[in-house]
Design an enzyme around this catalytic site. Structure first.
Site, PDB file in Angstrom:
ATOM      1  N   ASP A   1      40.010  37.413  46.381  1.00  7.82           N
ATOM      2  CA  ASP A   1      41.454  37.523  46.647  1.00  7.82           C
ATOM      3  C   ASP A   1      42.157  37.922  45.350  1.00  7.82           C
ATOM      4  OD1 ASP A   1      43.895  37.156  47.917  1.00  7.82           O
ATOM      5  OD2 ASP A   1      43.899  34.974  47.689  1.00  7.82           O
TER       6      ASP A   1
ATOM      7  N   GLU B   1      44.444  42.682  43.017  1.00  8.64           N
ATOM      8  CA  GLU B   1      45.259  43.908  42.910  1.00  8.64           C
ATOM      9  C   GLU B   1      45.329  44.417  41.482  1.00  8.64           C
ATOM     10  OE1 GLU B   1      46.163  41.096  44.519  1.00  8.64           O
ATOM     11  OE2 GLU B   1      45.694  41.859  46.505  1.00  8.64           O
TER      12      GLU B   1
ATOM     13  N   ASP C   1      49.271  38.359  53.490  1.00  6.64           N
ATOM     14  CA  ASP C   1      50.113  37.223  53.870  1.00  6.64           C
ATOM     15  C   ASP C   1      51.185  37.586  54.897  1.00  6.64           C
ATOM     16  OD1 ASP C   1      48.530  36.044  52.041  1.00  6.64           O
ATOM     17  OD2 ASP C   1      50.044  35.907  50.467  1.00  6.64           O
TER      18      ASP C   1
END
Ligand code: NOJ
Length: 969
Positions: free
Chosen positions: A555, A558, A632
């Site tokens: 996760d 980015e 999300d």
């Protein structure tokens, strides 16, 4: 009492400030640049707008090919030369070497670089930086580390030189043509004599060449250029960006001719699958960011980037792949009879406009730096374009079968007891599931590769318990490494972290653990080290023992950095190879999950098991190894609705192993919403329920009856359909066909299908679903795109025909799931309820033969391998059964590859087909018996008339063999 370190305290403080100051209900849009605040986007748009306002006749293009520079190499299907950019003084010339290659399957690749940067004839203050433009995006995006396959030797390729152009004709029947015009510089591609795409159609080519930091009046800019923020960034936290190379952006337009329907550019949130005209809005931005609380309609960047657009029309489709990993903006302009059309006008005049003769979609690509590297793929259909894109970037590897089962996640399952309780409840409530997940709280203060010992004292015992019923555990491992333990110390010591711009030390920023460093997975040494952390040896970091039912969730890659500009890394950080973060930003997440994949592959080498990894951040090529989810979302009806076009788009951009958080991440779904979300979620290729730490518990049994039973049945349906889904993954792994397949793929010749983004086929199976995504829905409708017959999946009741048409479904209740089988298809299912996929392995199959409208034909395909190992690749241990019903006869043909003694293929000789259902609108057999033949033997079975369909129970045939069943006449 919990004790916080100073760093934790500071980052919690930072978060609190963010929560208090900012309303929580919307994306923090002010954190992200608009095009006008992004220096290079502003400049490239300015350039394009100036050219547009001057008009074709008044504009004197500044880029031309020097025809004397041509160097043609037929063997490498390569055409090299120089493009010359002439500056405003009319004298200074910048040389931009270019190369065109014709790749395998007629894909066209164009690259444009800058000579001074290739030769290193520039001055940069920081000698750790490579002077070249970043030219390696393809190494990550393309399969086999960028080893592109060139045009096959036996495919014809001819070229002819003219005064104003070079012409290449190529293809099996010389059906493709490419013309390279010298002035203005343009590339025009043809298919069967038709112009299909023009590169630099509108002269938006812009290569901001290197120049010394200097005063504006000596910049030699042409009137259509602007000096906006050439040597600095004025946006919020980006102000410290050193921009060591000054302006270095690239821009180029590609027009798709006679096309006004385009898709792609994942990842964006939009209720419509089609990309919109951006004349009146910001361009679409591709820049991987942690887009906290995103909205349902925006051009904002999201977690992942696939710079690929597909244009579709009745008789051909075109793909444009912009191979660049830097911050990128893309304008999409629909142009009718020469006029740009804004969206409002377009909607008002849709009818009039589409009937106009000349139309095109102009795509304008703008990246902050790097070289121009672009691949154009032309095919007769959208699927052909997917297959061509897959030839370049690779297809999805077949996932482990368990990962197609149901995943239960939340932030967080608190401790071992909690995990095992949830696990047991699935069995108590008779609900199938395959995997339970642990989010960040399992670690010792967010130090990855550690456990919070008080709560997880026997993790290995825990996973062993899961393993008893074939269940798996996925744990989260992020790329930010807390700056206070062995791992960050090793990263600093080995010099394998992302480095500061002004010294070689690791950059420190803030994320979940507080102060952290980031592993630089571009560095081969970092990847080598990363692998050791997953080893099941005694390296000292042996945090998951030797369990082989543990897989990984990557996760925040980015990368998400709470105190970084635009919530990410400063662009002037330095990566391995002397590349600025600016050049590789969108690729970082891919290198991180590929490092994890490699690590798990080695970890599982002895057991020969397929790793499973989920990532949030991705780039083209990510599809080869991992699954993604759409981040999300929120527990709201509109996000349920949004999940369909978002996941469909993932299929269009060849990264179909996707899903959205079932139930919605933020908030608490109503019971109806949660139930409906399962109805949609069972069709996501990746099917996982997940929830935010502040949301209420919502495991399926907590919601109560009748909801729990409805959800149980839905999950059961997912498991029943696994053979169909797995076959869909197989198809995708060889030709890129989407798994959740947009309706227009089935009928690209029917333009009405282009705007359908709330229903979809499941690959080529013939299953058509239109999950209900509206609150209090009592009636809905579904579009049937052709005049084939469609049967209601559940009771075969509806026989809808005479399409294409919309069909209304009345009396919708919470149980209603509009799911149809298109006539002419045979579905293979496994109907017995089991606790997990592993326990289904030897279960018998059921065939559902849905006859076409003439009631005499149907076909289906079933792919089977062990779902666990790589034996299907290494020893061809797989089987394909093809079923066909014609002339009143049902036949199975088996395709194997010289592998009859392989263990899985052998086992299929004993796995039965336990039931065959035959549905036909006017089907009437005279006989009550059918004749079965297999292995040279024949016998008779009952053919039971169930009024709306026929059934053969226990026909005695097996899935691994050929057989024929014929009603006795
Ligand atoms: C952000 C992810 O999007 C979310 O799914 C996860 O629960 C949190 N990080 C915590 O790890």
């Amino acid at each position: 009492m919990r004790i916080y370190s100073l760093n934790q305290f500071l980052s919690i403080g930072l978060l609190l400030v963010l929560f208090l100051v900012i309303p929580t209900e919307s994306v923090k849009s002010y954190l992200f640049k608009k095009c006008d605040e992004s220096s290079f986007c502003h400049r490239n748009r300015f350039f394009a707008n100036s050219i547009k306002s001057l008009g074709d006749s008044n504009y004197k293009p500044i880029y031309k090919i020097d025809p004397d520079s041509f160097d043609i190499d037929i063997i490498r299907s390569s055409f090299k030369g120089d493009i010359i950019k002439t500056l405003n003084d009319g004298q200074t010339e910048v040389v931009l070497p270019f190369e065109v290659n014709i790749l395998k399957d007629n894909n066209i690749r164009l690259r444009i670089d800058e000579l001074n940067r290739i030769n290193g004839k520039i001055q940069v203050d920081n000698n750790r930086l490579t002077k070249r433009r970043f030219n390696e995006a393809y190494k990550y995006a393309f399969k086999d580390n960028g080893n592109v396959e060139l045009l096959d030797k036996d495919v014809e390729l001819k070229f002819e030189k003219f005064d104003d152009r070079l012409e290449l004709t190529y293809g099996k029947n010389l059906e493709n043509c490419l013309k390279i015009f010298y002035y203005p510089f343009k590339l025009v591609t043809y298919l069967d004599d038709k112009e299909v795409a023009v590169i630099n159609d509108r002269n938006f080519l812009n290569v901001e060449h290197w120049r010394q930091r200097q005063e504006n009046d000596t910049l030699n800019l042409s009137p259509e250029e602007t000096d906006f923020n050439l040597f600095h960034d004025s946006f919020k936290d980006s102000k410290n960006d050193k921009l060591p190379f000054g302006p270095e952006s690239i821009g180029l337009d590609v027009s798709l001719l006679q096309i006004d329907t385009v898709f792609g550019l994942a990842e964006h949130s939009s209720m419509n699958l089609q990309l919109k005209d951006t004349s009146e809005t910001d361009p679409y931005r591709l820049f991987n960011v942690d887009i906290f609380e995103y909205e349902t309609e925006s051009q904002f960047p999201m977690y992942g980037s696939i710079p690929f657009i597909m244009g579709v029309r009745e008789d051909y489709s075109v793909g444009v792949f912009w191979v660049n990993g830097a911050d990128t903006w893309v304008d999409v302009n629909k142009i009718y009879d020469g006029d740009d059309v804004n969206e409002q006008r377009q909607q008002q005049q849709q009818q009039v406009l589409s009937s106009k003769k000349e139309k095109k979609t102009s795509t304008h690509w703008m990246s902050e730096n790097g070289i121009i590297d672009l691949v154009i793929m032309v095919g007769k259909t959208p699927s052909e374009v997917n297959s061509k894109y897959g030839l370049v970037t690779g297809f999805t590897k077949l996932p482990a079968l368990f990962s197609l089962g149901y995943h239960q996640c939340r932030w967080n399952y608190n401790d071992e007891e909690d995990v095992l309780n949830v696990h047991q409840n699935f069995d108590i409530y008779n609900i199938s599931y395959d995997t339970i997940w642990l989010d960040v709280e399992y670690t010792d203060s967010k130090r990855y590769f550690t456990w919070k010992d008080q709560l997880f004292s026997d993790p290995i015992g825990m996973v062993n318990t899961l393993d008893e019923t074939g269940r798996n555990l996925v744990v989260i491992i992020d790329p930010h490494i807390k700056a206070d333990y062995f791992l960050s110390e090793e990263i600093e010591k080995r010099g394998i972290g992302i480095a500061n711009s002004d010294n070689e030390k690791c950059y420190h920023g803030h994320c979940w653990p507080g102060e952290s460093v980031w592993i630089d997975t571009f560095n081969p040494k970092a990847r080598e080290y990363w692998i050791t952390l997953f080893k099941n040896s005694t390296t000292g970091n042996n945090f998951i023992g030797s369990a082989s039912n543990i897989h990984i969730w990557n996760d925040m890659s980015e990368p998400s950095i709470f105190n970084g500009p635009e919530t990410s890394a400063p662009k002037d950080l330095v990566h391995y190879g002397g590349w600025e973060h600016r050049s590789i930003h969108n690729i970082y997440g891919l290198t991180f999950h590929e490092a994890t994949y490699e690590a798990l592959q080695l970890r599982f080498a002895n057991e020969n098991k397929r790793p499973f990894i989920l990532t949030r951040s991705f780039y083209s090529g990510s599809q080869r190894t991992v699954a993604m989810w759409t981040g999300d979302n929120r527990s709201k009806w509109e996000f349920l609705k949004l999940s369909i076009p978002m996941n469909l788009n993932q299929g269009i951009v060849n990264f179909p192993f996707s899903g959205s958080d079932v139930g919605g991440f933020f908030g608490n779904p109503s019971k109806d919403l949660l139930t409906r979300w399962y109805q949609t979620g069972i069709f996501y290729p990746f099917f996982r329920a997940h929830a935010h730490i502040d949301s209420r518990r919502r495991e399926p049994w907590l919601i109560g009856e009748p909801y729990t039973s409805i959800i149980r049945d839905l999950i059961d349906l997912r498991y029943k359909l696994l053979p169909v889904l797995y076959t869909a993954f197989y198809e995708n792994s060889i030709n890129g066909l989407p798994i959740m397949k947009p309706v227009f793929y089935e009928h690209p010749e029917n333009p009405e299908t282009y705007s359908i983004d709330d229903e979809f086929f499941l690959s080529d199976s013939g299953l058509l679903a239109k999950p209900i995504v509206e609150e209090n829905c009592v009636q809905t409708d579904i579009y049937f795109p052709d005049d084939e017959i469609y049967y209601n999946f559940f009771d075969y009741s509806d026989h809808i025909q005479d399409g294409p048409k919309r069909y209304t479904i009345d009396k919708v209740s919470l149980e209603t799931l509009p799911l149809f089988i298109k006539g002419g298809n045979i579905l293979t299912t496994k109907e017995r309820h089991r606790r997990s996929t592993r326990l289904m392995k030897y279960d018998p199959y059921t065939l559902t033969v849905a006859l076409d409208k003439e009631n005499n034909f149907a076909k289906g395909k079933l792919y089977i391998d062990d779902g666990e190992t790589f034996n299907h690749e290494s020893s061809n241990d797989y089987l394909i059964a093809q079923f066909e019903y014609s002339n009143n006869q049902l036949k199975s043909s088996i395709f194997t590859k010289d592998n009859s003694n392989q263990p899985l293929v052998q086992s299929l000789n004993t796995i039965k087909i336990e039931k065959i259902k035959i549905i036909g609108s006017k089907l009437k057999y005279k006989s009550k018996k059918a004749k079965v033949s297999q292995d040279g033997k024949e016998w008779e079975v009952d053919l039971i008339d169930n009024s709306d369909h026929y059934v053969v129970r226990n026909p005695g045939v097996v899935v691994g063999k050929q057989w024929i069943i014929t009603p006795v006449v």
